[in-house]
Design a protein around this motif. Structure first.
Motif, PDB file in Angstrom:
ATOM      1  N   THR A 125       4.138  16.882  -6.464  1.00  0.00           N
ATOM      2  CA  THR A 125       4.909  16.077  -5.509  1.00  0.00           C
ATOM      3  C   THR A 125       6.378  16.441  -5.568  1.00  0.00           C
ATOM      4  O   THR A 125       7.029  16.622  -4.532  1.00  0.00           O
ATOM      5  CB  THR A 125       4.712  14.573  -5.799  1.00  0.00           C
ATOM      6  OG1 THR A 125       3.324  14.261  -5.706  1.00  0.00           O
ATOM      7  CG2 THR A 125       5.497  13.711  -4.838  1.00  0.00           C
ATOM      8  N   GLU A 132       2.307   1.706  -3.396  1.00  0.00           N
ATOM      9  CA  GLU A 132       1.247   2.177  -4.298  1.00  0.00           C
ATOM     10  C   GLU A 132       0.987   3.672  -4.107  1.00  0.00           C
ATOM     11  O   GLU A 132       0.808   4.412  -5.076  1.00  0.00           O
ATOM     12  CB  GLU A 132      -0.040   1.374  -4.053  1.00  0.00           C
ATOM     13  CG  GLU A 132      -1.213   1.793  -4.902  1.00  0.00           C
ATOM     14  CD  GLU A 132      -1.002   1.540  -6.389  1.00  0.00           C
ATOM     15  OE1 GLU A 132      -1.540   2.328  -7.184  1.00  0.00           O
ATOM     16  OE2 GLU A 132      -0.311   0.584  -6.750  1.00  0.00           O
ATOM     17  N   GLU A 133       0.980   4.151  -2.855  1.00  0.00           N
ATOM     18  CA  GLU A 133       0.775   5.580  -2.590  1.00  0.00           C
ATOM     19  C   GLU A 133       1.896   6.423  -3.203  1.00  0.00           C
ATOM     20  O   GLU A 133       1.640   7.462  -3.812  1.00  0.00           O
ATOM     21  CB  GLU A 133       0.724   5.838  -1.079  1.00  0.00           C
ATOM     22  CG  GLU A 133      -0.547   5.408  -0.415  1.00  0.00           C
ATOM     23  CD  GLU A 133      -0.513   5.687   1.081  1.00  0.00           C
ATOM     24  OE1 GLU A 133       0.583   5.605   1.688  1.00  0.00           O
ATOM     25  OE2 GLU A 133      -1.578   5.985   1.634  1.00  0.00           O
ATOM     26  N   HIS A 145       0.838  -1.205   0.000  1.00  0.00           N
ATOM     27  CA  HIS A 145       0.000   0.000   0.000  1.00  0.00           C
ATOM     28  C   HIS A 145       0.875   1.258   0.000  1.00  0.00           C
ATOM     29  O   HIS A 145       0.577   2.226  -0.709  1.00  0.00           O
ATOM     30  CB  HIS A 145      -0.931  -0.014   1.216  1.00  0.00           C
ATOM     31  CG  HIS A 145      -1.845   1.161   1.276  1.00  0.00           C
ATOM     32  ND1 HIS A 145      -2.871   1.347   0.385  1.00  0.00           N
ATOM     33  CD2 HIS A 145      -1.871   2.227   2.112  1.00  0.00           C
ATOM     34  CE1 HIS A 145      -3.509   2.473   0.662  1.00  0.00           C
ATOM     35  NE2 HIS A 145      -2.911   3.031   1.717  1.00  0.00           N
ATOM     36  N   ARG A 146       1.951   1.247   0.783  1.00  0.00           N
ATOM     37  CA  ARG A 146       2.852   2.415   0.828  1.00  0.00           C
ATOM     38  C   ARG A 146       3.520   2.615  -0.537  1.00  0.00           C
ATOM     39  O   ARG A 146       3.624   3.746  -1.024  1.00  0.00           O
ATOM     40  CB  ARG A 146       3.898   2.206   1.920  1.00  0.00           C
ATOM     41  CG  ARG A 146       4.823   3.353   2.113  1.00  0.00           C
ATOM     42  CD  ARG A 146       4.090   4.542   2.662  1.00  0.00           C
ATOM     43  NE  ARG A 146       5.040   5.626   2.917  1.00  0.00           N
ATOM     44  CZ  ARG A 146       4.684   6.805   3.353  1.00  0.00           C
ATOM     45  NH1 ARG A 146       3.424   7.064   3.602  1.00  0.00           N
ATOM     46  NH2 ARG A 146       5.576   7.729   3.551  1.00  0.00           N
ATOM     47  N   GLU A 170      -5.165  14.517  -0.385  1.00  0.00           N
ATOM     48  CA  GLU A 170      -5.014  14.528  -1.850  1.00  0.00           C
ATOM     49  C   GLU A 170      -5.605  15.828  -2.396  1.00  0.00           C
ATOM     50  O   GLU A 170      -6.747  16.168  -2.094  1.00  0.00           O
ATOM     51  CB  GLU A 170      -5.745  13.325  -2.452  1.00  0.00           C
ATOM     52  CG  GLU A 170      -5.599  13.182  -3.946  1.00  0.00           C
ATOM     53  CD  GLU A 170      -4.218  12.737  -4.379  1.00  0.00           C
ATOM     54  OE1 GLU A 170      -3.846  13.050  -5.517  1.00  0.00           O
ATOM     55  OE2 GLU A 170      -3.517  12.088  -3.593  1.00  0.00           O
ATOM     56  N   LEU A 173       4.360  12.518   0.682  1.00  0.00           N
ATOM     57  CA  LEU A 173       2.930  12.407   0.405  1.00  0.00           C
ATOM     58  C   LEU A 173       2.193  13.558   1.090  1.00  0.00           C
ATOM     59  O   LEU A 173       2.497  13.897   2.226  1.00  0.00           O
ATOM     60  CB  LEU A 173       2.390  11.070   0.910  1.00  0.00           C
ATOM     61  CG  LEU A 173       3.022   9.832   0.283  1.00  0.00           C
ATOM     62  CD1 LEU A 173       2.512   8.571   0.950  1.00  0.00           C
ATOM     63  CD2 LEU A 173       2.731   9.788  -1.202  1.00  0.00           C
ATOM     64  N   HIS A 185       1.631   6.423  -7.002  1.00  0.00           N
ATOM     65  CA  HIS A 185       0.514   7.281  -7.418  1.00  0.00           C
ATOM     66  C   HIS A 185       0.910   8.758  -7.333  1.00  0.00           C
ATOM     67  O   HIS A 185       0.633   9.542  -8.247  1.00  0.00           O
ATOM     68  CB  HIS A 185      -0.697   6.988  -6.537  1.00  0.00           C
ATOM     69  CG  HIS A 185      -1.886   7.816  -6.855  1.00  0.00           C
ATOM     70  ND1 HIS A 185      -2.668   7.607  -7.961  1.00  0.00           N
ATOM     71  CD2 HIS A 185      -2.434   8.885  -6.204  1.00  0.00           C
ATOM     72  CE1 HIS A 185      -3.644   8.497  -7.985  1.00  0.00           C
ATOM     73  NE2 HIS A 185      -3.523   9.284  -6.930  1.00  0.00           N
ATOM     74  N   ALA A 186       1.571   9.134  -6.243  1.00  0.00           N
ATOM     75  CA  ALA A 186       1.981  10.532  -6.067  1.00  0.00           C
ATOM     76  C   ALA A 186       2.987  10.958  -7.134  1.00  0.00           C
ATOM     77  O   ALA A 186       3.016  12.134  -7.523  1.00  0.00           O
ATOM     78  CB  ALA A 186       2.578  10.733  -4.677  1.00  0.00           C
TER      79      ALA A 186
END
Length: 151
Positions: free
Chosen positions: A72, A32-33, A29-30, A87, A83, A36-37
């Motif tokens: 970012t 993926e974040e 998950h980290r 958002e 991050l 994405h950023a």
């Protein structure tokens, strides 16, 4: 993998392949974040017998993803966090294009609807109305012509 090591992997290449040390749900998950950023999306998850899993990411060239990556990178250069806390909202869509010049005559105002009050009369100007150009017809038939005497 540490955040800086993950961030360094997403350096602008079209595809990035990662072999995370621990493939726990929180690690994935980290990753993926961060991806994405930085403007990437998950393309595939490959199961490897000897190494666990390999995550394959592809650069997302959509305008919103590119803008998110620019923000970012600017935040990192300014010494901010990798991050954002929240958002940012997507940018508003572009406005409609201006109307093209038309070759048509301007539109006449529409007639009033049934039951609408008639428009007010024009204001009085103090000038008498213009006289008609032709005299009005006589009220009856013309009189008979006189008959001349015969010699």
């Amino acid at each position: 993998m540490e955040d800086d090591e993950i961030r360094a992997s997403f350096d602008g290449r079209a595809r990035v392949k990662l072999l995370p040390d621990r493939a726990t749900a929180s690690n994935r998950h980290r990753i993926e974040e961060i991806a994405h950023a930085l403007g990437y999306r998950l393309l595939a998850t490959e199961n490897l017998v000897e190494f666990g899993i390999r995550l394959v990411y592809e650069r997302d060239d959509a305008p919103t993803a590119r803008r998110r990556a620019e923000l970012t990178i600017a935040r990192l250069r300014a010494g901010g966090p990798l991050l954002p806390a929240v958002e940012p909202p997507p940018p508003p869509p572009p406005g409609p294009p201006p109307p093209a010049p038309s070759q048509h005559r301007p539109r006449q105002p529409s007639r009033p609807w049934w039951g609408a009050p008639p428009p007010p009369p024009p204001p009085a100007t103090g000038v008498a109305p213009a006289r008609p150009r032709f005299p009005p017809p006589p009220p009856g038939p013309p009189p008979p012509l006189p008959i001349a005497p015969t010699p």
